[in-house]
Design a protein around this motif. Structure first.
Motif, PDB file in Angstrom:
ATOM      1  N   ALA A  51       0.825  -1.207   0.000  1.00 24.65           N
ATOM      2  CA  ALA A  51       0.000   0.000   0.000  1.00 24.65           C
ATOM      3  C   ALA A  51       0.855   1.250   0.000  1.00 24.65           C
ATOM      4  CB  ALA A  51      -0.913   0.001   1.225  1.00 24.65           C
ATOM      5  N   ALA A  52       2.010   1.192   0.665  1.00 26.81           N
ATOM      6  CA  ALA A  52       2.842   2.381   0.811  1.00 26.81           C
ATOM      7  C   ALA A  52       3.369   2.873  -0.516  1.00 26.81           C
ATOM      8  CB  ALA A  52       4.012   2.070   1.745  1.00 26.81           C
ATOM      9  N   ALA A  53       3.653   1.966  -1.434  1.00 30.31           N
ATOM     10  CA  ALA A  53       4.295   2.347  -2.676  1.00 30.31           C
ATOM     11  C   ALA A  53       3.329   2.964  -3.682  1.00 30.31           C
ATOM     12  CB  ALA A  53       4.975   1.136  -3.302  1.00 30.31           C
ATOM     13  N   GLY A  54       2.053   3.054  -3.345  1.00 27.93           N
ATOM     14  CA  GLY A  54       1.126   3.695  -4.263  1.00 27.93           C
ATOM     15  C   GLY A  54      -0.170   2.958  -4.449  1.00 27.93           C
ATOM     16  N   SER A  55      -0.540   2.150  -3.479  1.00 25.92           N
ATOM     17  CA  SER A  55      -1.831   1.469  -3.481  1.00 25.92           C
ATOM     18  C   SER A  55      -1.931   0.390  -4.544  1.00 25.92           C
ATOM     19  CB  SER A  55      -2.973   2.487  -3.673  1.00 25.92           C
ATOM     20  OG  SER A  55      -2.941   3.468  -2.686  1.00 25.92           O
ATOM     21  N   SER A  56      -0.793  -0.128  -5.030  1.00 25.94           N
ATOM     22  CA  SER A  56      -0.820  -1.150  -6.070  1.00 25.94           C
ATOM     23  C   SER A  56      -0.954  -2.543  -5.466  1.00 25.94           C
ATOM     24  CB  SER A  56       0.453  -1.053  -6.921  1.00 25.94           C
ATOM     25  OG  SER A  56       0.533   0.191  -7.541  1.00 25.94           O
ATOM     26  N   ARG A  57      -2.045  -2.772  -4.759  1.00 29.74           N
ATOM     27  CA  ARG A  57      -2.283  -4.083  -4.158  1.00 29.74           C
ATOM     28  C   ARG A  57      -3.132  -4.921  -5.096  1.00 29.74           C
ATOM     29  NH1 ARG A  57      -4.498  -3.110   1.757  1.00 29.74           N
ATOM     30  NH2 ARG A  57      -5.490  -1.311   0.771  1.00 29.74           N
ATOM     31  N   PRO A  58      -2.840  -6.209  -5.193  1.00 28.83           N
ATOM     32  CA  PRO A  58      -3.648  -7.076  -6.051  1.00 28.83           C
ATOM     33  C   PRO A  58      -5.108  -7.067  -5.597  1.00 28.83           C
ATOM     34  CG  PRO A  58      -1.620  -8.182  -5.388  1.00 28.83           C
ATOM     35  CD  PRO A  58      -1.726  -6.928  -4.564  1.00 28.83           C
ATOM     36  N   LEU A  59      -6.009  -7.089  -6.570  1.00 28.47           N
ATOM     37  CA  LEU A  59      -7.436  -7.079  -6.270  1.00 28.47           C
ATOM     38  C   LEU A  59      -7.817  -8.282  -5.412  1.00 28.47           C
ATOM     39  CD1 LEU A  59     -10.260  -5.889  -6.662  1.00 28.47           C
ATOM     40  CD2 LEU A  59     -10.421  -7.177  -8.817  1.00 28.47           C
ATOM     41  N   ARG A  60      -7.179  -9.423  -5.659  1.00 32.25           N
ATOM     42  CA  ARG A  60      -7.526 -10.623  -4.884  1.00 32.25           C
ATOM     43  C   ARG A  60      -7.203 -10.441  -3.402  1.00 32.25           C
ATOM     44  NH1 ARG A  60      -3.037 -11.818  -7.901  1.00 32.25           N
ATOM     45  NH2 ARG A  60      -1.139 -12.427  -6.779  1.00 32.25           N
ATOM     46  N   ASP A  61      -6.144  -9.659  -3.097  1.00 28.84           N
ATOM     47  CA  ASP A  61      -5.819  -9.402  -1.691  1.00 28.84           C
ATOM     48  C   ASP A  61      -6.885  -8.538  -1.035  1.00 28.84           C
ATOM     49  OD1 ASP A  61      -3.561 -10.894  -1.955  1.00 28.84           O
ATOM     50  OD2 ASP A  61      -2.141  -9.241  -1.742  1.00 28.84           O
ATOM     51  N   LEU A  62      -7.340  -7.514  -1.751  1.00 32.42           N
ATOM     52  CA  LEU A  62      -8.396  -6.657  -1.210  1.00 32.42           C
ATOM     53  C   LEU A  62      -9.665  -7.471  -0.961  1.00 32.42           C
ATOM     54  CD1 LEU A  62      -7.958  -3.500  -3.483  1.00 32.42           C
ATOM     55  CD2 LEU A  62      -7.091  -3.845  -1.161  1.00 32.42           C
ATOM     56  N   LEU A  63     -10.005  -8.355  -1.899  1.00 34.40           N
ATOM     57  CA  LEU A  63     -11.209  -9.172  -1.753  1.00 34.40           C
ATOM     58  C   LEU A  63     -11.090 -10.138  -0.575  1.00 34.40           C
ATOM     59  CD1 LEU A  63     -12.030  -9.958  -5.491  1.00 34.40           C
ATOM     60  CD2 LEU A  63     -13.249  -8.404  -3.957  1.00 34.40           C
TER      61      LEU A  63
END
Length: 391
Positions: free
Chosen positions: A69-81
């Protein structure tokens, strides 16, 4: 009441990680009637000392949110889900995000969200690496603001800035004040000697200190330029300069290469120490032993390093920003953030005037003595109870 907490930033080394550990930790300790459910990724859980008595939910993710998240919110969608589903499977009355940086959608439960600052919105090129990631960060923040039942920030200055950037009423943002971590108090004697020795310093070595993230918006280059000017005037009589902060493996946009280049350009290699990230104990010793602590940031939400330094009795020289004025008032020396000459003058004054250092250090310690994490915990508890009533 049953409350969920996003604990994925628990190990983060920045200010919002320290906020989570102190404010939320104190809240759990003081509120024994609430059932607390902490949601944390498996990577972070291995090293996180979560508060006693909480119900821990480990969620398997492809990357630790405190880094991704720190580097610019580039988290995989599957992780958010996965995080969203984990929360939805529990019956909660409210959910707390200590910081928006690790936000993920929560469905069917009122949320309390912390926005510590608007630095990404104010200085996007200095905080988020790419345009795509800046768009992602902005979208995340706006979704969090729109969906939150309650919002909070950490200072009046941040409330004004956030309200302006997100076009919301300032009254929507409650202030949950920060405070020095209890570890930060004056060090002396053998304890001071041992802590300074970790950095290769002795108690009598004069030095100025910067502590914080080595990121572009922290403006460390201005400090190096001012220090080079001081060295041209005082020569070897000038104190050393210690720059304490992550230099390798930083999840945030880093200015480490630029900092090193400035040091080399001015031939300051022997006078500037770059210890990297240091332990809290070593940092308390650095604060306690410094001629002065210098924070030249271009933007801040609260300014925890300045408050921590003042709690250790260090005189502080700060960029003239509203959050710094709010926390330290007249208990610090201020300079325009990019004015090299003005900062060099302050460094020279602090270098040679022991009475000035003693006076500023004493004023600073008094100014922050009333800041407590108990106050932050009390306000967070109130926000969660209000949100729960909306369920």
């Amino acid at each position: 009441m049953r409350v969920g907490v996003d604990a994925t930033s628990w190990l983060n080394r920045r200010g919002f990680g320290r906020f989570a550990r102190n404010a939320v930790g104190r809240l759990v300790e003081s509120d024994g009637e609430t059932d607390w459910v902490f949601y944390i990724d498996g990577q972070s859980a291995e090293g996180a000392a979560l508060p006693a008595g909480v119900d821990e939910r480990r969620v398997t993710l492809s990357a630790a949110p405190s880094e991704a998240a720190a580097a610019g919110s580039s988290r995989p969608l599957r992780d958010l889900l996965r995080l969203t589903r984990a929360v939805r499977s529990d019956r909660l009355d409210a959910f707390l995000f200590p910081s928006v940086y690790t936000y993920f959608p929560v469905v069917g439960t009122p949320t309390v969200v912390g926005l510590h600052d608007a630095i990404v919105e104010q200085l996007p090129e200095l905080t988020v690496p790419s345009r795509r990631e800046r768009v992602a960060a902005t979208l995340k923040h706006r979704v969090a603001v729109r969906r939150a039942s309650r919002l909070f920030t950490v200072s009046e200055a941040s409330r004004r800035s956030i309200a302006s950037h997100f076009r919301i009423a300032p009254e929507r943002l409650r202030i949950v004040p920060e405070a020095p971590d209890p570890v930060f108090s004056p060090r002396e004697g053998e304890r001071l000697t041992a802590g300074l020795a970790e950095i290769g310093l002795a108690p009598g070595d004069p030095f100025f200190l910067f502590a914080g993230g080595i990121s572009p918006h922290k403006n460390v280059e201005t400090l190096i330029e001012a220090y080079a000017l001081l060295r041209s005037r005082l020569g070897e009589a000038a104190p050393l300069l210690v720059l304490a902060g992550d230099l390798e493996g930083e999840a945030y946009l880093s200015s480490a290469a630029s900092v090193r280049e400035r040091v080399e350009r001015h031939g300051l290699g022997a006078a500037v120490r770059l210890p990297g990230f240091v332990s809290d104990e070593a940092l308390a010793c650095l604060y306690s032993g410094a001629r002065a602590v210098v924070i030249p940031s271009l933007a801040e939400g609260f300014g925890l390093p300045a408050v921590e330094a003042a709690a250790c009795g260090a005189p502080v020289a700060l960029s003239d920003l509203p959050p710094h004025r709010e926390t330290l008032g007249e208990a610090a020396l201020f300079f325009p953030p990019t004015d090299v000459s003005a900062l060099a003058v302050i460094l020279e004054r602090l270098s040679g005037d022991e009475e000035l250092r003693r006076e500023v250090g004493s004023r600073g310690r008094r100014a922050v003595s009333g800041l407590t994490w108990d106050a932050a915990a009390a306000e967070l508890g109130m926000l969660l109870r209000e949100a729960a009533r909306l369920a």
